[in-house]
Design a protein around this motif. Structure first.
Motif, mmCIF file in Angstrom:
data_model
loop_
_atom_site.group_PDB
_atom_site.id
_atom_site.type_symbol
_atom_site.label_atom_id
_atom_site.label_comp_id
_atom_site.label_asym_id
_atom_site.label_seq_id
_atom_site.Cartn_x
_atom_site.Cartn_y
_atom_site.Cartn_z
ATOM 1 N N GLU A 186 -7.795 -3.767 2.000
ATOM 2 C CA GLU A 186 -7.196 -3.085 1.317
ATOM 3 C C GLU A 186 -6.997 -1.589 1.257
ATOM 4 O OE1 GLU A 186 -5.721 -4.804 -1.314
ATOM 5 O OE2 GLU A 186 -6.395 -6.448 -1.144
ATOM 6 N N SER A 187 -7.823 -1.029 2.556
ATOM 7 C CA SER A 187 -7.752 0.220 2.804
ATOM 8 C C SER A 187 -6.296 0.114 3.786
ATOM 9 C CB SER A 187 -9.253 0.428 3.478
ATOM 10 O OG SER A 187 -8.837 1.932 4.167
ATOM 11 N N SER A 236 1.174 -1.322 -0.398
ATOM 12 C CA SER A 236 -0.314 -0.062 -0.285
ATOM 13 C C SER A 236 0.963 1.337 0.206
ATOM 14 C CB SER A 236 -1.144 0.196 1.298
ATOM 15 O OG SER A 236 -2.128 -0.820 1.464
#
Length: 393
Positions: A372-373, A285
């Motif tokens: 996914e955050s 990320s």
């Protein structure tokens, strides 16, 4: 206030006196000609200004000296009556009240005027009556018992009890063993005794009211010291919350964020080495490179080490750190804490484990990985992450 009049002598023996007001014109006539003066004509003058603005108004009186005695002190009485009547009018009087006072004075003048068929009162009244009339200002509405009072501004902090303790009392810098619950800086009773009330709980309703009519498990959040303890929240963060109303959810969120604020700080400026099983998720990320323990990483910049943070990974980090700080990412797996930890992040629901590591090692909370955050941790983000794990009615 001093006034200024202009005097013009004409060839026919008359004299024209011009002044800014009626009383000023009458005073000037008597002062210059005495009581034995005949008023031949009187008129009002309007001097135009610029573009309709700054216009001036004055009065012109034409007199002729007269040897025949007139009514004694006629002009003095007229001037005094005008000034007295105008001064006695209230401040909020309109033009109509002023004209009534002038009419009264003119009637007195007419009683002493000669019967030549055209009196000064006729001329002057005709001029004054032509002035534009303006409505008197409307009186202010009186306050009544039923008047609506302005709504008070409510400070969201008013229903919160602020504990009289320093941050050092909340978060102790003394390291404790990994996974252990740190001892509180003071007992709940002491914190409640030292609390300074901003507003009385007995006189205010809670800011966050319980929800009604919700399906089971979706209603009010069960904020309490017991529920936070069962969740695994470090006790030193629970201690300042013991005096709160269970129904005042907003106060719980605010107070928890306030107590946990020292755990949220800046990240290292020298670069980080991410370690832990979830380190790869955070590295992807953030755009960091991922390296295995048998690879040679770049000398500078941020990077992540793949795999568990075991003894082999710890030795590898010691060799390649080169001034970079260790950033541990915890998840729901086995927790391994080795060496000096500067930053702690967590994946999914491992927020309580991350808070324990941050308190025991004196490190800073970094990021929350949720699917996914990725979210940078702030005090309120931390409070909301804890709230999401509490049971509901």
């Amino acid at each position: 206030m001093a006034t200024r009049e202009e005097v013009e002598e004409r060839s026919d023996g008359t004299v024209v006196v011009e002044a800014p007001s009626v009383e000023a014109a009458l005073e000037a006539v008597e002062r210059r000609f005495g009581p034995n003066a005949t008023i031949i004509d009187a008129e009002r003058l309007n001097t135009r200004g610029v573009g309709g603005f700054f216009s001036k108004q004055s009065y012109r009186v034409t007199v002729k000296a007269d040897a025949t005695p007139a009514a004694p002190t006629q002009m003095a009485q007229a001037a005094t009556a005008v000034a007295s009547d105008l001064a006695s009018m209230p401040d909020d009087s309109g033009i109509s009240d002023e004209l009534a006072a002038v009419d009264h004075v003119l009637e007195q003048i007419e009683q002493g005027d000669s019967d030549d068929g055209r009196t000064f009162g006729d001329v002057l009244r005709a001029q004054l009556q032509n002035r534009p009339k303006q409505p008197a200002p409307a009186p202010a509405p009186e306050a009544t018992a039923t008047s609506m009072a302005p709504e008070p501004v409510i400070d969201l902090r008013d229903s919160v009890m602020v504990p009289a303790m320093s941050w050092a009392d909340v978060v102790d810098s003394t390291p404790v063993s990994s996974g252990a619950v740190a001892a509180p800086a003071r007992e709940v009773g002491a914190a409640a005794a030292d609390a300074v009330p901003i507003a009385s709980q007995a006189t205010r309703a809670p800011l966050a009211r319980p929800a009604e009519g919700c399906p089971a498990g979706t209603g009010r959040v069960m904020w309490s010291v017991d529920s936070l303890s069962r969740l695994g929240v470090p006790y030193r963060l629970i201690a300042p919350l013991g005096d709160l109303d269970p129904d005042d959810e907003l106060a719980w969120v605010y107070r928890f964020a306030e107590a946990a604020a020292p755990l949220c700080g800046p990240l290292p400026a020298s670069g980080s080495v991410l370690v832990g099983r979830a380190a790869v998720r955070l590295a992807e990320s953030l755009g960091f490179g991922v390296f295995a323990t048998n690879e040679v990483p770049p000398f500078e910049g941020d990077l992540a080490v793949a795999g568990d943070f075991d003894a082999a990974a710890f030795d590898y980090v010691q060799r390649i750190a080169a001034g970079r700080e260790v950033h541990l990412v915890v998840d729901d797996g086995p927790l391994s804490v080795r060496g000096a930890i500067s930053v702690v992040s967590w994946a999914d629901t491992s927020v309580c484990e991350a808070m324990h590591v941050a308190i025991s090692t004196g490190s800073t909370l970094g990021f929350h990985i949720d699917g996914e955050s990725v979210t940078r941790v702030t005090p309120f983000e931390l409070a909301l992450a804890v709230r999401a794990l509490l049971p509901r009615e």
